[in-house]
Design a protein around this motif. Structure first.
Motif, PDB file in Angstrom:
ATOM      1  N   GLU A  16       0.803  -1.227   0.000  1.00 24.36           N
ATOM      2  CA  GLU A  16       0.000   0.000   0.000  1.00 24.36           C
ATOM      3  C   GLU A  16       0.829   1.267   0.000  1.00 24.36           C
ATOM      4  OE1 GLU A  16      -2.455  -0.770   3.353  1.00 24.36           O
ATOM      5  OE2 GLU A  16      -3.881  -1.957   2.159  1.00 24.36           O
ATOM      6  N   THR A  17       2.100   1.143   0.315  1.00 22.32           N
ATOM      7  CA  THR A  17       2.943   2.343   0.404  1.00 22.32           C
ATOM      8  C   THR A  17       4.224   2.125  -0.411  1.00 22.32           C
ATOM      9  OG1 THR A  17       4.164   1.480   2.278  1.00 22.32           O
ATOM     10  CG2 THR A  17       2.180   2.757   2.788  1.00 22.32           C
ATOM     11  N   ILE A  18       4.959   3.208  -0.567  1.00 28.10           N
ATOM     12  CA  ILE A  18       6.229   3.076  -1.286  1.00 28.10           C
ATOM     13  C   ILE A  18       7.204   2.221  -0.477  1.00 28.10           C
ATOM     14  CG2 ILE A  18       8.217   4.392  -2.166  1.00 28.10           C
ATOM     15  CD1 ILE A  18       6.188   6.486  -3.080  1.00 28.10           C
ATOM     16  N   ALA A  19       7.124   2.330   0.832  1.00 30.08           N
ATOM     17  CA  ALA A  19       7.985   1.483   1.669  1.00 30.08           C
ATOM     18  C   ALA A  19       7.657   0.003   1.424  1.00 30.08           C
ATOM     19  CB  ALA A  19       7.791   1.840   3.145  1.00 30.08           C
ATOM     20  N   ASP A  20       6.351  -0.311   1.276  1.00 29.51           N
ATOM     21  CA  ASP A  20       5.968  -1.704   0.959  1.00 29.51           C
ATOM     22  C   ASP A  20       6.561  -2.122  -0.385  1.00 29.51           C
ATOM     23  OD1 ASP A  20       4.382  -1.665   3.224  1.00 29.51           O
ATOM     24  OD2 ASP A  20       2.490  -1.359   2.114  1.00 29.51           O
ATOM     25  N   MET A  21       6.555  -1.193  -1.327  1.00 26.47           N
ATOM     26  CA  MET A  21       7.094  -1.516  -2.663  1.00 26.47           C
ATOM     27  C   MET A  21       8.600  -1.793  -2.574  1.00 26.47           C
ATOM     28  SD  MET A  21       4.924   1.322  -4.807  1.00 26.47           S
ATOM     29  CE  MET A  21       5.616   1.112  -6.437  1.00 26.47           C
ATOM     30  N   HIS A  22       9.285  -1.039  -1.724  1.00 24.30           N
ATOM     31  CA  HIS A  22      10.730  -1.287  -1.526  1.00 24.30           C
ATOM     32  C   HIS A  22      10.948  -2.720  -1.037  1.00 24.30           C
ATOM     33  CE1 HIS A  22      11.743   3.267  -0.827  1.00 24.30           C
ATOM     34  NE2 HIS A  22      11.447   2.986  -2.077  1.00 24.30           N
ATOM     35  N   ARG A  66      17.336 -10.441 -11.898  1.00 22.74           N
ATOM     36  CA  ARG A  66      18.500  -9.565 -11.676  1.00 22.74           C
ATOM     37  C   ARG A  66      18.111  -8.145 -11.328  1.00 22.74           C
ATOM     38  NH1 ARG A  66      23.410 -10.567 -13.350  1.00 22.74           N
ATOM     39  NH2 ARG A  66      23.753 -12.801 -13.405  1.00 22.74           N
ATOM     40  N   HIS A  67      17.007  -7.702 -11.927  1.00 24.37           N
ATOM     41  CA  HIS A  67      16.467  -6.381 -11.606  1.00 24.37           C
ATOM     42  C   HIS A  67      14.984  -6.539 -11.364  1.00 24.37           C
ATOM     43  CE1 HIS A  67      19.963  -5.647 -14.184  1.00 24.37           C
ATOM     44  NE2 HIS A  67      20.170  -4.599 -13.411  1.00 24.37           N
ATOM     45  N   VAL A  68      14.434  -5.608 -10.593  1.00 23.35           N
ATOM     46  CA  VAL A  68      12.998  -5.656 -10.316  1.00 23.35           C
ATOM     47  C   VAL A  68      12.432  -4.259 -10.486  1.00 23.35           C
ATOM     48  CG1 VAL A  68      11.240  -6.142  -8.557  1.00 23.35           C
ATOM     49  CG2 VAL A  68      13.328  -7.541  -8.648  1.00 23.35           C
ATOM     50  N   LEU A  69      11.269  -4.192 -11.134  1.00 22.79           N
ATOM     51  CA  LEU A  69      10.552  -2.919 -11.189  1.00 22.79           C
ATOM     52  C   LEU A  69       9.141  -3.183 -10.675  1.00 22.79           C
ATOM     53  CD1 LEU A  69      10.794   0.094 -12.243  1.00 22.79           C
ATOM     54  CD2 LEU A  69       9.439  -0.706 -14.181  1.00 22.79           C
ATOM     55  N   VAL A  70       8.845  -2.653  -9.489  1.00 24.45           N
ATOM     56  CA  VAL A  70       7.475  -2.760  -8.974  1.00 24.45           C
ATOM     57  C   VAL A  70       6.744  -1.500  -9.409  1.00 24.45           C
ATOM     58  CG1 VAL A  70       6.018  -3.010  -6.925  1.00 24.45           C
ATOM     59  CG2 VAL A  70       8.248  -4.149  -7.009  1.00 24.45           C
ATOM     60  N   LYS A  71       5.700  -1.694 -10.242  1.00 18.69           N
ATOM     61  CA  LYS A  71       5.019  -0.536 -10.844  1.00 18.69           C
ATOM     62  C   LYS A  71       3.913  -0.019  -9.931  1.00 18.69           C
ATOM     63  CE  LYS A  71       3.920  -3.147 -14.241  1.00 18.69           C
ATOM     64  NZ  LYS A  71       3.470  -3.806 -15.489  1.00 18.69           N
ATOM     65  N   GLY A  72       3.905   1.281  -9.780  1.00 12.99           N
ATOM     66  CA  GLY A  72       2.927   1.867  -8.863  1.00 12.99           C
ATOM     67  C   GLY A  72       1.802   2.599  -9.562  1.00 12.99           C
ATOM     68  N   GLY A  74      -3.807   6.971  -3.641  1.00 10.72           N
ATOM     69  CA  GLY A  74      -3.493   8.255  -3.007  1.00 10.72           C
ATOM     70  C   GLY A  74      -2.169   8.874  -3.433  1.00 10.72           C
ATOM     71  N   SER A  75      -1.613   8.451  -4.579  1.00  8.76           N
ATOM     72  CA  SER A  75      -0.342   9.050  -4.981  1.00  8.76           C
ATOM     73  C   SER A  75      -0.580   9.962  -6.188  1.00  8.76           C
ATOM     74  CB  SER A  75       0.638   7.934  -5.349  1.00  8.76           C
ATOM     75  OG  SER A  75       1.653   8.447  -6.150  1.00  8.76           O
ATOM     76  N   CYS A  76      -0.128  11.213  -6.076  1.00 13.97           N
ATOM     77  CA  CYS A  76      -0.369  12.096  -7.230  1.00 13.97           C
ATOM     78  C   CYS A  76       0.751  11.950  -8.260  1.00 13.97           C
ATOM     79  CB  CYS A  76      -0.568  13.545  -6.808  1.00 13.97           C
ATOM     80  SG  CYS A  76       0.800  14.169  -5.885  1.00 13.97           S
ATOM     81  N   ASP A  77       1.827  11.239  -7.879  1.00 15.38           N
ATOM     82  CA  ASP A  77       2.831  10.868  -8.875  1.00 15.38           C
ATOM     83  C   ASP A  77       2.620   9.399  -9.241  1.00 15.38           C
ATOM     84  OD1 ASP A  77       4.041  13.299  -8.821  1.00 15.38           O
ATOM     85  OD2 ASP A  77       5.626  12.720  -7.437  1.00 15.38           O
ATOM     86  N   ALA A  78       3.085   9.008 -10.432  1.00 18.62           N
ATOM     87  CA  ALA A  78       3.142   7.583 -10.760  1.00 18.62           C
ATOM     88  C   ALA A  78       4.547   7.139 -10.360  1.00 18.62           C
ATOM     89  CB  ALA A  78       2.901   7.378 -12.246  1.00 18.62           C
ATOM     90  N   ARG A  99       9.903   8.496 -10.384  1.00 22.35           N
ATOM     91  CA  ARG A  99       8.656   9.262 -10.284  1.00 22.35           C
ATOM     92  C   ARG A  99       8.335   9.968 -11.587  1.00 22.35           C
ATOM     93  NH1 ARG A  99       6.648  10.669  -5.325  1.00 22.35           N
ATOM     94  NH2 ARG A  99       7.831   9.671  -3.656  1.00 22.35           N
ATOM     95  N   ALA A 100       7.051  10.010 -11.897  1.00 20.90           N
ATOM     96  CA  ALA A 100       6.589  10.848 -13.021  1.00 20.90           C
ATOM     97  C   ALA A 100       5.260  11.443 -12.594  1.00 20.90           C
ATOM     98  CB  ALA A 100       6.414   9.992 -14.270  1.00 20.90           C
ATOM     99  N   PRO A 101       4.935  12.626 -13.072  1.00 24.28           N
ATOM    100  CA  PRO A 101       3.619  13.170 -12.729  1.00 24.28           C
ATOM    101  C   PRO A 101       2.532  12.223 -13.241  1.00 24.28           C
ATOM    102  CG  PRO A 101       4.903  14.725 -14.054  1.00 24.28           C
ATOM    103  CD  PRO A 101       5.686  13.457 -14.002  1.00 24.28           C
ATOM    104  N   ARG A 102       1.506  11.997 -12.422  1.00 23.49           N
ATOM    105  CA  ARG A 102       0.432  11.098 -12.858  1.00 23.49           C
ATOM    106  C   ARG A 102      -0.453  11.837 -13.865  1.00 23.49           C
ATOM    107  NH1 ARG A 102      -1.860   6.516 -10.963  1.00 23.49           N
ATOM    108  NH2 ARG A 102      -0.510   6.521  -9.143  1.00 23.49           N
TER     109      ARG A 102
END
Ligand SMILES: Nc1ncnc2c1ncn2[C@@H]1O[C@H](COP(=O)(O)OP(=O)(O)OP(=O)(O)O)[C@@H](O)[C@H]1O
Ligand SMILES: Cc1ncc(CO)c(N)n1
Ligand SMILES: [Mg+2]
Length: 554
Positions: A210-216, A228-234, A239-243, A257-260
């Motif tokens: 639910e949070t960026i910390a969870d995504m980490h 080898r690499h991971v990208l967790v897409k948000g 509740g995030s105004c950025d993607a 980060r990118a503007p949503r």
């Protein structure tokens, strides 16, 4: 397939080669089987191919997508093809399932048999030099296993795994058994895995995200599974105004980060992102820049596609080629030059507008009101920003009146304001290059003084010729006057329509047009309109002279 971890962290990566656009295949020659990139010194010691060998065949960067078809063409195979094409990479396709899908949801799924998936894989991989494999919908555990054994048999540079499980509409595209096999056989050989929040959670046995910390935390755990690499897409992070997407390379976490973008048109963002990553890797990019470029591409395409509307459902597709929302589609009736548009060709001049205290837009409006049939903005003194703003306003003026607008010399301004085309001189951007930059539907005119230049203009793909100066003029310094004889020579040898230019006005337009030359379609004027008190009155008079002469000549 251990290629990219070392690429992103290795200082020995040959950045120069990558910047020159080297494909993964050229990098491959410097990769050992274990994927370690040797130093450029070692590359030289290994011996570069002889220039003649290199020149024979140009290797095209190649992505193979192994994914499902989306009949609505927003996601799946169709998104992958568009994304790769937009990024300049060849894309072959192994289809794992055919879905009946639209912007409302998934109405049906028909899996391709395992044998036939195997056959497609064999066909492509045994023949074509695939750089990167990207996976999307893998609807059965058997298909995952078949893919894994194909990848064992045929070596590729990198594997991008988009663990598609649920469509954005909430329909299940791959069940839990598939997940288990994915974890077991694909993640350990993946260079990157790109789950969205739901998929990351499912791969991690239902972990709450639910949070960026969870995504980490999720990114680190997925890395431990072997990718080898991971990208967790948000994209779906509440509740995030950025993607925000979280990238992990085994050492460092990066929050990307990118503007949503506020849009309903997000169907297929995940497939597109993964394909773009694959495309960049195929061109030889290291992993982190590949992901950054891909994310920016998605953001840009979403932003550009905000106003398009396809389908009645809640989530529409977007436009990978940034073409569909062009207002041009609503207004433009003719796509290429109609030679009669050259009849009364008005060329603006910033100096003259300044002198008379007029804006370019007002000058253009007045010229059209008086009968100008085409406008060229020739603003040699204007700063780029002011010129662009004026050009955009003039585009609105011209579009709403059905008059083509061309920009003199400045291809960048023409592109930025979506003008109808450009006019270039012999020392400006070459016509062929301008055509490559502007595409096939834009109008390109070129100034020619001689039959040779006229022939070249035709061969280079110009649409019309501006020929002059016919009479001496102050508008252009050091401009050789070719006279009516020169005009005659150009018109007789030209396969393109010609407009005469240089010192032409109400007093002498008749002498030019009465020559009745083949291909001579009209006159271009600067001072005769714009260095006068009332532009529309002058344009009207000139139009009358031209019409009268045209009917006499007939
Ligand atoms: N509205 C948005 N504005 C900007 N970026 C977005 C937006 N929505 C998604 N993205 C980005 O698009 C990429 C794909 O993420 P997303 O979470 O949508 O994947 P997905 O759920 O797999 O997509 P899909 O299943 O529709 O193909 C990510 O980089 C994400 O940040
Ligand atoms: C075929 C297919 N693949 C992937 C997705 C994920 O967006 C989808 N909706 N459909
Ligand atoms: Mg997805």
């Amino acid at each position: 397939m251990a290629f990219s971890a070392t690429l992103s962290s290795s200082v020995s990566f040959n950045l120069d080669e990558w910047l020159r656009g080297a494909s993964a295949s050229s990098l491959r020659s410097s990769c050992s089987r274990s994927g370690r990139i040797r130093s450029s010194g070692a590359m030289k010691a290994g011996g570069a191919p002889a220039a003649s060998e290199r020149a024979v065949k140009a290797k095209v960067p190649h992505v193979l997508t192994v994914a499902g078809s989306d009949s609505g063409a927003g996601a799946g195979i169709q998104a992958d093809l568009k994304a790769c094409a937009a990024r300049g990479v060849y894309c072959s396709t192994v289809i794992t399932a055919v879905t009946a899908q639209n912007t409302v949801g998934v109405q049906g799924v028909d899996n391709v048999s395992e044998e036939f998936v195997a056959e497609q894989l064999e066909s492509v991989l045994s023949d074509m030099q695939v750089d990167v494999v990207k996976t999307g919908m893998l609807p059965s555990a058997g298909i995952v296993r078949i893919l894994s054994s194909s990848l064992n048999k045929f070596q590729v540079q990198a594997l991008v795994v988009d663990p598609v499980m649920v469509s954005t509409s909430g329909d299940v595209l791959a069940g839990p058994s598939v997940l288990a096999v994915c974890r077991e056989v694909l993640l350990p050989i993946a260079d990157i895995v790109t789950p969205n929040l739901k998929e990351a959670s499912a791969l991690l046995g239902g972990m709450q995200l639910e949070t960026i910390a969870d995504m980490h935390s999720a990114a680190k755990l997925l890395h431990q599974m072997g990718s080898r690499h991971v990208l967790v897409k948000g994209g779906d992070l509440p509740g995030s105004c950025d993607a925000v997407d979280v990238f992990f390379d085994g050492e460092r976490l990066h929050d990307l980060r990118a503007p949503r973008v506020k849009t309903r048109n997000t169907h297929g963002t995940g497939c597109t992102l993964a394909s773009c990553i694959a495309a960049e890797l195929a061109k030889g990019s290291p992993m982190l820049p590949a992901v950054q470029v891909a994310k920016r591409f998605v953001e840009n395409a979403l932003d550009y596609s905000k106003e398009i509307s396809i389908g009645k459902g809640p989530q529409g597709p977007f436009d990978h080629f940034l073409m569909l929302n062009r207002k041009v589609h609503n207004f433009r009736k003719k796509m290429i030059l109609d030679p009669s548009d050259l009849f009364l060709y008005a060329v603006t001049d910033s100096g003259m507008n300044g002198k008379w205290g007029r804006s370019i837009e007002d000058a253009v409006k007045a010229a059209i009101e008086g009968g100008a049939t085409i406008i060229q903005l020739r603003e040699k003194d204007a700063g780029t920003r002011n010129f662009l703003e004026a050009a955009k306003s003039c585009m609105e003026v011209c579009r709403s009146r059905g008059i083509p607008l061309l920009i003199n010399d400045r291809i960048d301004i023409a592109l930025a304001c979506d003008a109808d085309g450009v006019h270039v001189g012999q020392s400006d951007m070459p016509v062929r290059t301008a055509r490559a930059l502007l595409g096939p539907e834009k109008i390109i005119g070129v100034s020619c003084k001689t039959p040779e230049q006229a022939q070249q203009a035709y061969m280079d793909g110009a649409d019309y010729i501006g020929s002059g100066g016919i009479y001496p003029t102050n508008t252009k310094e050091n401009n050789l006057t070719i006279g009516l004889e020169g005009l005659k020579a150009v018109c007789l040898s030209s396969k393109l329509p010609v407009v005469a230019i240089g010192g032409i006005g109400i007093s002498n337009a008749h002498s030019v047009m009465e020559l009745g030359l083949p291909n001579l379609k009209g006159v271009a004027v600067v001072s005769a309109l714009f260095d006068r008190e009332c532009i529309s009155t002058e344009a009207r008079k000139l139009y009358e002279v031209l019409s009268r002469t045209a009917s006499e000549v007939k």
